[in-house]
Design a protein around this motif. Structure first.
Motif, PDB file in Angstrom:
ATOM      1  N   ALA A   1      -6.852 -22.211  25.872  1.00 53.27           N
ATOM      2  CA  ALA A   1      -6.934 -20.756  25.970  1.00 53.27           C
ATOM      3  C   ALA A   1      -7.348 -20.298  27.364  1.00 53.27           C
ATOM      4  CB  ALA A   1      -7.903 -20.214  24.929  1.00 53.27           C
ATOM      5  N   ILE A   2      -8.116 -21.105  28.060  1.00 57.18           N
ATOM      6  CA  ILE A   2      -8.562 -20.732  29.402  1.00 57.18           C
ATOM      7  C   ILE A   2      -7.554 -21.169  30.463  1.00 57.18           C
ATOM      8  CG2 ILE A   2     -10.367 -21.096  31.142  1.00 57.18           C
ATOM      9  CD1 ILE A   2     -12.339 -21.462  28.808  1.00 57.18           C
ATOM     10  N   MET A   3      -6.979 -22.346  30.297  1.00 56.82           N
ATOM     11  CA  MET A   3      -6.113 -22.920  31.338  1.00 56.82           C
ATOM     12  C   MET A   3      -4.647 -22.507  31.225  1.00 56.82           C
ATOM     13  SD  MET A   3      -8.164 -24.696  33.229  1.00 56.82           S
ATOM     14  CE  MET A   3      -7.002 -25.702  34.169  1.00 56.82           C
ATOM     15  N   GLN A   4      -4.144 -22.391  29.995  1.00 57.20           N
ATOM     16  CA  GLN A   4      -2.709 -22.214  29.824  1.00 57.20           C
ATOM     17  C   GLN A   4      -2.302 -20.803  29.415  1.00 57.20           C
ATOM     18  OE1 GLN A   4      -1.940 -25.237  31.417  1.00 57.20           O
ATOM     19  NE2 GLN A   4      -0.119 -25.057  30.144  1.00 57.20           N
ATOM     20  N   GLY A   5      -3.016 -20.229  28.488  1.00 55.95           N
ATOM     21  CA  GLY A   5      -2.585 -18.953  27.936  1.00 55.95           C
ATOM     22  C   GLY A   5      -3.130 -17.761  28.697  1.00 55.95           C
ATOM     23  N   GLU A   6      -2.877 -16.576  28.127  1.00 60.66           N
ATOM     24  CA  GLU A   6      -3.563 -15.388  28.594  1.00 60.66           C
ATOM     25  C   GLU A   6      -5.045 -15.656  28.413  1.00 60.66           C
ATOM     26  OE1 GLU A   6      -3.902 -10.705  27.252  1.00 60.66           O
ATOM     27  OE2 GLU A   6      -2.252 -11.935  26.522  1.00 60.66           O
ATOM     28  N   ILE A   7      -5.839 -15.242  29.380  1.00 59.63           N
ATOM     29  CA  ILE A   7      -7.246 -15.644  29.381  1.00 59.63           C
ATOM     30  C   ILE A   7      -7.886 -15.379  28.017  1.00 59.63           C
ATOM     31  CG2 ILE A   7      -9.501 -15.304  30.441  1.00 59.63           C
ATOM     32  CD1 ILE A   7      -7.511 -16.650  32.249  1.00 59.63           C
TER      33      ILE A   7
END
Length: 616
Positions: free
Chosen positions: A302-308
């Motif tokens: 969730a932090i690295m790949q997606g919208e924050i």
């Protein structure tokens, strides 16, 4: 002398070669040689010479010069006759006797036709002349000639127009004139009683007109002119002043629109420099050889790949894999055979069997199973819901998840639950991203309103520059929409990490580099297969599972691989991510001409004449 060897000429008699050569030649000819049926024409130039006699009869002489490419049967000129008008004494011919002239009456006026010779000449000038009655309007104070020198019904643009209007006056001081739209005019002058003008290119479906005011015709004849019992000059002047005022406003708007467009283009850079530049941190490592924090795979995703703060489907897949890694489920490949063609042929198909540990296993192995986060328990319960006897095949699960909208709704709720475990504000500042979204939305809405206003108040046929303004406005609106989409899709571009968030990002990004760098893995491999399994889960969360699997197969000894939680599904591993993604997609619900003035005076664009023409 024993003799000599003579060179032998070789001839290609291979039929296949000849066929290929002929086909290639025909294809080249087809694409390079213009088709015989292709044809086109251009309107090089036109002249319109008008003479108004003392009684108000308007004698018009026109010439239209064509250049043809291909065969055409005729040229034509459409004359429209408005109420109260009539056209008489129509004549016509073509240069070099290239056509036979005839006139056909229509419901709106006349069609002047020149039947062309065969073959069609490359260049033809079509000459027509006629007397136009009822065009001059006689007011109580002045006479008015309002006439379209070029009509809006020509399908081709005109290279240039030369015109003259000779009036029944003694000198130029008795003449007042206005040209609409002035943008097309290159030169205009008045010599004694004749007004001369020349234009540049006139686009297709655009008109060009002139309004001339001169002394009132004495004793006007209503069969020759139109008589209007009102004071015309004041109204004409008011209309033309209003038109010129709008032209001036439009020119100012055009300049302001260009200036705004330049400023608008600079705004994203200003926002980036103010809110998007990353803070400096004291961290210079090249790799992280183990997970830098104990964060759950879905949190990392969730932090690295997606919208924050919002995980992608890779985060969900990594959570399922982590359940296997922690022992809550197990994965293995199953093979089945199918008979086809009445049992003559058999085909094998592979599937992944998901087996869940029973509640009794949890009770017997107290402390063996790590505590799960609430969003991990939700995934485990989802699998239990679809399992039968604590087992379910992957293909069956995928089909069931894709039915209805339950899985779609589950993922939306699951995303929010994951987000609640992340202190987003401590890691990332979205100020720049929010400002860009707001700015894009406001300017897009403003551009749409501006476009509608310009279209309503400045019709393009009367104000050609309005087209340039509208094009700029469309580009501004499009850029605004792009910025809104960009802000939504690439949240990290215009926002920035906090020092704590950037350290988190850099460390996990370096761990990702380590996982995908074969030489680094080979030199410093994980010490056990358990670590490999854990790393593979995080690799899935980071979106690099396929690369890590490939590296594992080259680095990990075969006997160790056999003890992996994922050993039996390595060759069909790609089914997981793509399968959940397709199930989510399947379960998503369906988405759902103006004039100015009134009374006895016509407005801009309301002149007589005009019409159109062309070739066919």
């Amino acid at each position: 002398m024993k003799g000599s060897l003579k060179p032998v000429k070789e001839t290609c008699t291979n039929p296949a070669f000849l066929k290929i050569a002929i086909t290639a030649t025909l294809l080249v000819l087809f694409f390079l040689v213009p088709s015989a049926s292709a044809r086109d024409y251009t309107l090089e130039e036109a002249t319109t010479n008008i003479t108004i006699d003392p009684a108000g009869i308007v004698h018009v002489e026109e010439s239209i010069s064509y250049t043809f490419d291909g065969d055409y049967s005729e040229v034509f000129r459409v004359l429209k006759v408005s109420p109260g008008e009539s056209i008489r004494n129509i004549q016509g011919y073509c240069s070099d006797n290239a056509c036979t002239f005839r006139v056909e009456e229509t419901s709106e006026g006349y069609e002047l036709i020149g039947e062309l010779l065969t073959p069609t000449p490359e260049k033809v000038t079509f000459f027509v002349s006629y007397d136009h009655y009822g065009v001059v309007k006689v007011h109580n104070d002045v006479s008015e000639f309002h006439y379209k020198l070029w009509g809006e019904e020509w399908e081709k643009s005109l290279g240039n127009l030369k015109g003259s209007i000779t009036l029944p006056v003694e000198n130029e001081s008795e003449i007042q004139y206005w040209i609409h739209p002035a943008d097309y005019t290159q030169n205009v002058s008045v010599e004694k009683n004749t007004l001369y003008l020349r234009t540049g290119e006139i686009p297709s479906y655009r008109w060009y007109e002139i309004r001339v005011v001169f002394p009132r015709i004495e004793s006007p004849n209503s069969s020759i002119v139109q008589i209007d019992n009102s004071e015309g000059l004041k109204e004409i002047t008011a209309i033309e002043n209003e038109y010129q005022r709008k032209v001036s406003i439009l020119n100012s708007l055009y300049g302001l629109t260009v200036l705004f467009a330049l400023i608008y283009l600079a705004v994203p850079f200003l926002i980036y420099f103010k809110y998007g530049r990353e803070p400096k941190i004291d961290y210079e490592a090249v790799y992280e050889r183990e997970p830098p924090t104990d964060s759950k795979p879905a949190i990392v995703n969730a932090i690295m790949q997606g919208e924050i703060g919002i995980p992608t489907m890779d985060g969900f897949t990594a959570t399922v894999m982590n359940l296997a890694n922690l022992g809550y489920i197990s994965l293995r490949t199953i093979t089945s055979e199918e008979s086809k063609a009445y049992g003559l042929f058999k085909s094998k198909s592979e599937d992944i069997l998901i087996e869940l540990e029973s509640p009794e296993s949890y009770a017997k192995a107290e402390g063996k199973f790590p505590e799960l986060a609430d969003f991990e328990k939700d995934v485990l319960n989802l699998l239990k819901k679809h399992a039968s006897g604590n087992k379910i095949s992957w293909n069956k699960l995928k089909k069931e998840l894709g039915k209805g909208t339950d899985f779609y709704d589950f993922i939306l709720a699951w995303d929010e639950k994951v987000k609640r475990h992340i202190a987003v504000e401590k890691l990332f500042k979205s100020t720049g991203n929010k400002y860009m979204s707001i700015f894009g939305a406001i300017t897009t809405i403003a551009a749409i309103i501006y476009f509608i206003a310009v279209s309503n108040f400045f019709p393009s046929d009367a104000f050609p520059r309005a087209s340039n303004v509208k094009i700029l406005v469309i580009l501004i609106a499009a850029f605004g929409i792009v910025m809104i989409i960009f802000s939504a899709v690439f949240e990290k571009a215009l926002g920035r990490w906090t020092p704590e968030g950037r350290l988190f990002y850099e460390r996990w990004n370096n761990f990702k580099k380590y996982l995908t760098d074969f030489s680094a893995l080979k030199e410093h491999p994980p010490e056990s297969i358990e670590l490999w399994d854990s790393y593979l889960v995080y690799a899935t969360a980071l979106g690099v599972a396929e690369e890590v699997l490939k590296n594992m197969s080259l680095v990990v000894p075969a006997e160790q691989m056999e003890t992996s939680h994922f050993y039996y599904v390595y060759h069909s591993f790609g089914q997981f991510g793509s399968g959940f993604e397709s199930a989510y997609s399947s379960s998503a619900p369906s988405s759902a001409p103006s004039s100015y003035g009134s009374g006895g005076v016509s407005g801009v664009g309301g002149g007589s004449g005009g019409g159109g023409g062309g070739a066919r």
